[in-house]
Structures are given as C-alpha cells and as structure tokens.
Design a protein around this motif. Structure first.
Motif, PDB file in Angstrom:
ATOM      1  N   SER A  74       0.564  -1.178   0.167  1.00 22.98           N
ATOM      2  CA  SER A  74      -0.157  -0.092  -0.006  1.00 22.98           C
ATOM      3  C   SER A  74       1.020   1.281  -0.094  1.00 22.98           C
ATOM      4  CB  SER A  74      -0.919  -0.026   1.312  1.00 22.98           C
ATOM      5  OG  SER A  74      -0.365   0.213   2.248  1.00 22.98           O
ATOM      6  N   GLY A  75       1.864   1.205   0.418  1.00 26.96           N
ATOM      7  CA  GLY A  75       2.818   2.437   0.695  1.00 26.96           C
ATOM      8  C   GLY A  75       2.510   3.353   1.590  1.00 26.96           C
ATOM      9  N   VAL A  76       1.484   3.117   2.685  1.00 28.38           N
ATOM     10  CA  VAL A  76       0.745   4.015   3.328  1.00 28.38           C
ATOM     11  C   VAL A  76       2.039   4.137   4.831  1.00 28.38           C
ATOM     12  CG1 VAL A  76      -1.558   3.391   2.963  1.00 28.38           C
ATOM     13  CG2 VAL A  76      -0.046   2.235   4.857  1.00 28.38           C
ATOM     14  N   SER A  77       2.092   5.839   5.016  1.00 25.26           N
ATOM     15  CA  SER A  77       2.551   6.227   6.052  1.00 25.26           C
ATOM     16  C   SER A  77       1.850   6.471   7.003  1.00 25.26           C
ATOM     17  CB  SER A  77       3.665   7.282   5.580  1.00 25.26           C
ATOM     18  OG  SER A  77       4.343   7.587   6.625  1.00 25.26           O
ATOM     19  N   ILE A  78       2.010   5.775   8.318  1.00 17.61           N
ATOM     20  CA  ILE A  78       1.348   6.355   9.771  1.00 17.61           C
ATOM     21  C   ILE A  78       2.219   6.940  10.575  1.00 17.61           C
ATOM     22  CG2 ILE A  78      -0.355   5.462  11.247  1.00 17.61           C
ATOM     23  CD1 ILE A  78      -0.959   3.083   9.239  1.00 17.61           C
ATOM     24  N   ALA A  79       1.860   7.752  10.962  1.00 16.27           N
ATOM     25  CA  ALA A  79       2.729   8.609  12.176  1.00 16.27           C
ATOM     26  C   ALA A  79       4.235   8.684  11.706  1.00 16.27           C
ATOM     27  CB  ALA A  79       2.717   7.806  13.423  1.00 16.27           C
ATOM     28  N   GLY A  80       4.441   9.026  10.401  1.00 15.36           N
ATOM     29  CA  GLY A  80       5.583   9.064   9.630  1.00 15.36           C
ATOM     30  C   GLY A  80       6.622   8.011   9.640  1.00 15.36           C
ATOM     31  N   ILE A  81       5.759   6.769   9.905  1.00 13.85           N
ATOM     32  CA  ILE A  81       6.784   5.580   9.798  1.00 13.85           C
ATOM     33  C   ILE A  81       6.235   4.763   8.423  1.00 13.85           C
ATOM     34  CG2 ILE A  81       7.099   3.316  10.880  1.00 13.85           C
ATOM     35  CD1 ILE A  81       6.881   4.895  13.653  1.00 13.85           C
ATOM     36  N   SER A  82       7.171   4.221   7.914  1.00 10.46           N
ATOM     37  CA  SER A  82       6.923   3.770   6.378  1.00 10.46           C
ATOM     38  C   SER A  82       6.023   2.383   6.688  1.00 10.46           C
ATOM     39  CB  SER A  82       8.152   3.195   5.744  1.00 10.46           C
ATOM     40  OG  SER A  82       8.893   2.348   6.440  1.00 10.46           O
ATOM     41  N   ALA A  83       5.570   1.953   5.435  1.00 10.69           N
ATOM     42  CA  ALA A  83       4.604   0.812   5.413  1.00 10.69           C
ATOM     43  C   ALA A  83       5.132  -0.406   5.558  1.00 10.69           C
ATOM     44  CB  ALA A  83       3.920   0.832   3.949  1.00 10.69           C
ATOM     45  N   ALA A  84       6.663  -0.615   5.321  1.00  7.81           N
ATOM     46  CA  ALA A  84       7.251  -1.774   5.381  1.00  7.81           C
ATOM     47  C   ALA A  84       7.127  -1.984   6.909  1.00  7.81           C
ATOM     48  CB  ALA A  84       8.679  -1.349   5.104  1.00  7.81           C
ATOM     49  N   PHE A  85       7.491  -1.081   8.063  1.00  2.70           N
ATOM     50  CA  PHE A  85       7.473  -1.497   9.413  1.00  2.70           C
ATOM     51  C   PHE A  85       6.103  -2.013   9.866  1.00  2.70           C
ATOM     52  CE2 PHE A  85       6.600   0.138  13.598  1.00  2.70           C
ATOM     53  CZ  PHE A  85       7.599  -0.504  14.329  1.00  2.70           C
ATOM     54  N   TRP A  86       5.183  -0.955   9.418  1.00  4.02           N
ATOM     55  CA  TRP A  86       3.681  -1.326   9.876  1.00  4.02           C
ATOM     56  C   TRP A  86       3.301  -2.736   9.320  1.00  4.02           C
ATOM     57  CZ3 TRP A  86       2.582   1.008  13.879  1.00  4.02           C
ATOM     58  CH2 TRP A  86       2.900   2.361  14.006  1.00  4.02           C
ATOM     59  N   ALA A  87       3.805  -3.103   8.022  1.00 11.58           N
ATOM     60  CA  ALA A  87       3.490  -4.364   7.472  1.00 11.58           C
ATOM     61  C   ALA A  87       3.887  -5.548   8.600  1.00 11.58           C
ATOM     62  CB  ALA A  87       3.971  -4.606   6.084  1.00 11.58           C
ATOM     63  N   LEU A  88       5.155  -5.375   9.130  1.00  8.26           N
ATOM     64  CA  LEU A  88       5.887  -6.348   9.964  1.00  8.26           C
ATOM     65  C   LEU A  88       4.878  -6.535  10.965  1.00  8.26           C
ATOM     66  CD1 LEU A  88       9.660  -5.771   9.795  1.00  8.26           C
ATOM     67  CD2 LEU A  88       8.426  -7.956   9.141  1.00  8.26           C
ATOM     68  N   VAL A  89       4.631  -5.276  11.769  1.00 10.98           N
ATOM     69  CA  VAL A  89       3.658  -5.439  12.884  1.00 10.98           C
ATOM     70  C   VAL A  89       2.447  -5.896  12.792  1.00 10.98           C
ATOM     71  CG1 VAL A  89       2.427  -3.766  14.615  1.00 10.98           C
ATOM     72  CG2 VAL A  89       4.651  -3.199  13.876  1.00 10.98           C
ATOM     73  N   VAL A  90       1.776  -5.643  11.613  1.00 14.41           N
ATOM     74  CA  VAL A  90       0.398  -6.154  11.381  1.00 14.41           C
ATOM     75  C   VAL A  90       0.473  -7.858  11.318  1.00 14.41           C
ATOM     76  CG1 VAL A  90      -1.306  -6.540   9.569  1.00 14.41           C
ATOM     77  CG2 VAL A  90      -0.603  -4.314  10.235  1.00 14.41           C
ATOM     78  N   GLY A  91       1.654  -8.076  10.472  1.00 11.45           N
ATOM     79  CA  GLY A  91       1.766  -9.629  10.458  1.00 11.45           C
ATOM     80  C   GLY A  91       2.060 -10.388  11.484  1.00 11.45           C
ATOM     81  N   LEU A  92       2.952  -9.837  12.380  1.00 13.78           N
ATOM     82  CA  LEU A  92       3.397 -10.477  13.260  1.00 13.78           C
ATOM     83  C   LEU A  92       2.099 -10.658  14.619  1.00 13.78           C
ATOM     84  CD1 LEU A  92       6.958  -9.099  14.323  1.00 13.78           C
ATOM     85  CD2 LEU A  92       6.436 -11.502  13.351  1.00 13.78           C
ATOM     86  N   VAL A  93       1.400  -9.358  14.692  1.00 14.01           N
ATOM     87  CA  VAL A  93       0.054  -9.544  15.469  1.00 14.01           C
ATOM     88  C   VAL A  93      -0.826 -10.672  14.966  1.00 14.01           C
ATOM     89  CG1 VAL A  93      -1.570  -8.107  16.226  1.00 14.01           C
ATOM     90  CG2 VAL A  93       0.487  -7.301  16.386  1.00 14.01           C
ATOM     91  N   LEU A  94      -1.369 -10.454  13.797  1.00 15.05           N
ATOM     92  CA  LEU A  94      -2.040 -11.514  13.128  1.00 15.05           C
ATOM     93  C   LEU A  94      -1.573 -12.817  13.427  1.00 15.05           C
ATOM     94  CD1 LEU A  94      -3.356  -9.840   9.983  1.00 15.05           C
ATOM     95  CD2 LEU A  94      -4.338 -10.154  12.250  1.00 15.05           C
TER      96      LEU A  94
END
Length: 409
Positions: free
Chosen positions: A376-396
């Motif tokens: 998606s390339g989204v940036s949340i709180a100034g942090i790139s999508a790559a980091f959030w992808a890892l967070v979402v994947g690990l949580v799920l």
C-alpha cells in the motif's frame, strides 16, 4: 570449510597449464562483478532518489557502494582463501523506494543507513541479536519484502504503457535473454536501455556534460529522526539479514565453503558505515551472485575459486570509476525507462519472496495482510509501510496462534 591455498599462491612463480590458467578465474570474477552491478544499480538509484538524494548524491552513493563492496570482497576472500563475495543490499534499496514519505531530508536517510550499519556490526558481535533477527517468521519477512517490491516491479508494466517506444524494446530484450541466457537478462536489458538513451540523445541533442561523467564523492552530514530509524533502518536491517546475509551463507555452504559469520558481519557492517555518509545504504554477503564465483559452472578448480572472488573485488573498484557516467546517462533517460529497468531487475527477487511467503498454509492470512500493508505504501505517524507490515503480520500470526486455528481466514 577453510580453504588451503595451493603452493605458489603467494610466490612469484607464474601459473601455467590448463589447470592453472588465469583466464577462467578472471572471467568468473568479471562476470560476478558485471552481473552484480548492471543487474541492480537501477534499483539503488531509484531507492536513493526516493529518500531525497540529488543526482550528485545518488552518484556518490553508487561510487561509495562499489568501493566498499570491492574492498570488502578483497578482505574476506584473501583472509579466508574462499570465494566470499560481497554485494550491496538490493532488497534494501527496494525498501528505500517505498520510504519516501518518512524522511524529511536525505540527511535523515543517512542517519538511518548508519544505524543499520551499527546493527549489522552488533549482530556480528552479539549472537543473540542475530537470533532475534532470525526469529522473525520467514513467511512474514518475505511477505513484507514482496509487498515492497510489488509497486517497483509494476513500473515495467506502467512504463510499457506510458512510453512504449522507449520501454518495450528493453522488455523484449529481457524476455529473449530470460529464455536463452537468464544470467544476462538484466544486464542485457541495461544494455538495451543504454541504446535507447543514445538514440534519444542523438535525436534530441544535448546530453550530460563531461564533468558529470566522472566519479565523485559527496559527504552528507547525518541527522536523526525516529521515523527514519523505525521506517528505514529497521526494515533495511531485516531484509538485508533475511534476504542477503543468511542466504549468502547458505549458498556458499552448498558449494562446500564456509563464510565466517562474525567476521563477515563486522566487515560488511564497517563497510556500510563508511559508505553511509557518502550516500551508500548497506552492503552484505552476496547471495544469488555468490554462485558465479563459488559454483562449479565457473570452470575454476575448486581450491582456486577464491581467486575469482579476488578478481571480482578488483573489478568492483574499476566499476566505481564508471558510476558517475552511469548516473549521468540515467538522468537523461526517457521517462519511465530507469524505473522499468529497476522493475525488471527485481522480478526474480519478487518471485522468490512470494514463494517463500506462501510456503506455510497456516500463516496465509497473516502473510496476505503483511503483503497488502507493505504494497500500500501508506505512512502512519511518519513511519513507513514496511514497518507497519511487519507489525500487522506478527500481530495476526500471534492472534491466530493463540486461537489455535490456522490463519487462513
């Protein structure tokens, strides 16, 4: 398996005879360096430009990477008498391509590069950090990488639609070489792109000035930000370890050679730190290209293959002198051409990442979510999508494991 040099390696006596010919060694070394450079330099330039590098800073980064890759290869291969080759982190450069929204300036990216270099050195010094990096499920890490690569690989399709006269000939050359000579598919695409650029310059006139063709190094003072540290440095470290260093050790082991884990990470970590203020993002053990010097198809006697790596290191130092000219030509390239070449260069990496991500059926939903967030390339709180992808994947993955049911939806 530590390699024992043959008598006469360090002596002045010339080597003669078919078994001692230098030609296969030089050829294997040149092939390793040329394929490594031409198959991924476009990805590096695209990634550096995405995080704010000027053309001069991008050229400096490419020169610096060539220098530290060459020197690190020389150090490791001469030290261990084994065909240990080093490369820049192509998946890491792809991560940069999706991180444009998380940096306010290129100096923040430089700070992230230095942090990644420090993590690489710490991994060599403290094995627990390596175990922590290895504890990230391979499927989640590969899905994150696949999501980062997907938009970049799409550029070959988008470029073919928006500028077919410039891009389609390059794609055609790539397809033909993939059929008949896969090793040279991406270098051949680069050569075709160079021809397209030459034709465009002849038709439109102009071109890069002579001064722009010379290699130059530009120092950029690093600065630090939480968004760049979390959104660039950590994903860059994860993909460099998971997609380059760990497979690089495995590839060498498959040919009967052993790369020193601690020494390799220290050498490449120091090299990354030296290259960072000059614009280079990260270097690591070569993975796919490692087979060009270490494999049986090199045609070099097994106990002498370390010499091919030495030649590869030397050729990278020569290629550093060409980096300025490569960047200067890339600047005047027709629209979409460089991005298309970068996309073609990443096709194989994307395929491997997708295959690795989908191997475990019970992680399917977590893997798909990781891929979608990264793509998606989204940036949340100034942090790139790559980091959030890892967070979402690990949580799920954790959530489905807690329920005791497969994460297949």
């Amino acid at each position: 398996l530590h390699q024992v040099p043959d008598p006469g390696v360090d002596g002045p006596r010339p080597v003669t005879g078919p078994r001692g010919s230098l030609i296969p060694e030089v050829t294997a070394g040149a092939t390793t360096a040329l394929v490594g450079f031409t198959s991924s330099f476009a990805v590096v330039l695209t990634g550096l430009a995405a995080v704010g590098a000027s053309p001069g800073q991008a050229a400096s980064g490419l020169v610096a990477l060539c220098l530290v890759v060459g020197l690190s290869t020389l150090v490791l291969s001469l030290w261990r008498r084994a065909p240990i080759t080093v490369a820049w982190s192509t998946p890491g450069a792809a991560v940069l391509g999706g991180a444009s929204a998380v940096v306010g300036s290129f100096s923040e990216a430089i700070g992230a590069f230095l942090l990644c270099a420090g993590l690489l050195m710490l991994t060599g010094l403290w094995p627990w950090l390596g175990r922590l990096a290895a504890s990230i499920p391979p499927g989640i890490a590969q899905a994150m990488l696949a999501g980062v690569l997907f938009p970049l690989c799409l550029q070959a399709v988008l470029g073919s639609a928006s500028n077919p006269a410039a891009v389609l000939p390059v794609v055609l050359v790539w397809v033909l070489l993939m059929r008949w000579a896969p090793r040279w598919a991406v270098p051949g695409a680069f050569a075709a792109a160079a021809v397209v650029i030459a034709i465009a310059l002849a038709r439109d006139g102009g071109g890069p000035e002579a001064a722009a063709l010379l290699p130059a190094l530009e120092f950029t003072l690093p600065s630090w930000s939480l968004s760049a540290a979390v959104g660039i440095a950590l994903p860059l470290y994860v993909v460099t370890m998971a997609s380059q260093n760990v497979p690089g050790v495995a590839v060498l082991r498959s040919f009967g050679f052993e790369a020193p884990w601690k020494g390799s990470l220290l050498v490449t970590g120091v090299g990354s730190a030296l290259a960072a203020p000059l614009g280079g993002h990260a270097i690591n053990l070569a993975a796919i290209s490692a087979a060009l010097a270490a494999g049986d198809e090199s045609g070099v006697e097994r106990t002498r293959r370390w010499r091919s790596a030495v030649w590869a290191g030397g050729f990278y130092l020569v290629l550093a002198a060409c980096a300025g000219a490569v960047v200067a030509l890339a600047i005047v390239a027709p629209a979409g051409l460089l991005a298309a070449v970068a996309g073609l260069a990443l096709f194989g990496t994307l395929g491997s990442a997708v295959q690795g991500a989908w191997e475990r059926h019970e992680e399917r939903t977590a893997v798909v979510a990781t891929f979608l967030v990264a793509a998606s390339g989204v940036s949340i709180a100034g942090i790139s999508a790559a980091f959030w992808a890892l967070v979402v994947g690990l949580v799920l993955r954790w959530a489905f494991a807690r329920r005791g049911t497969p994460s297949t939806g």
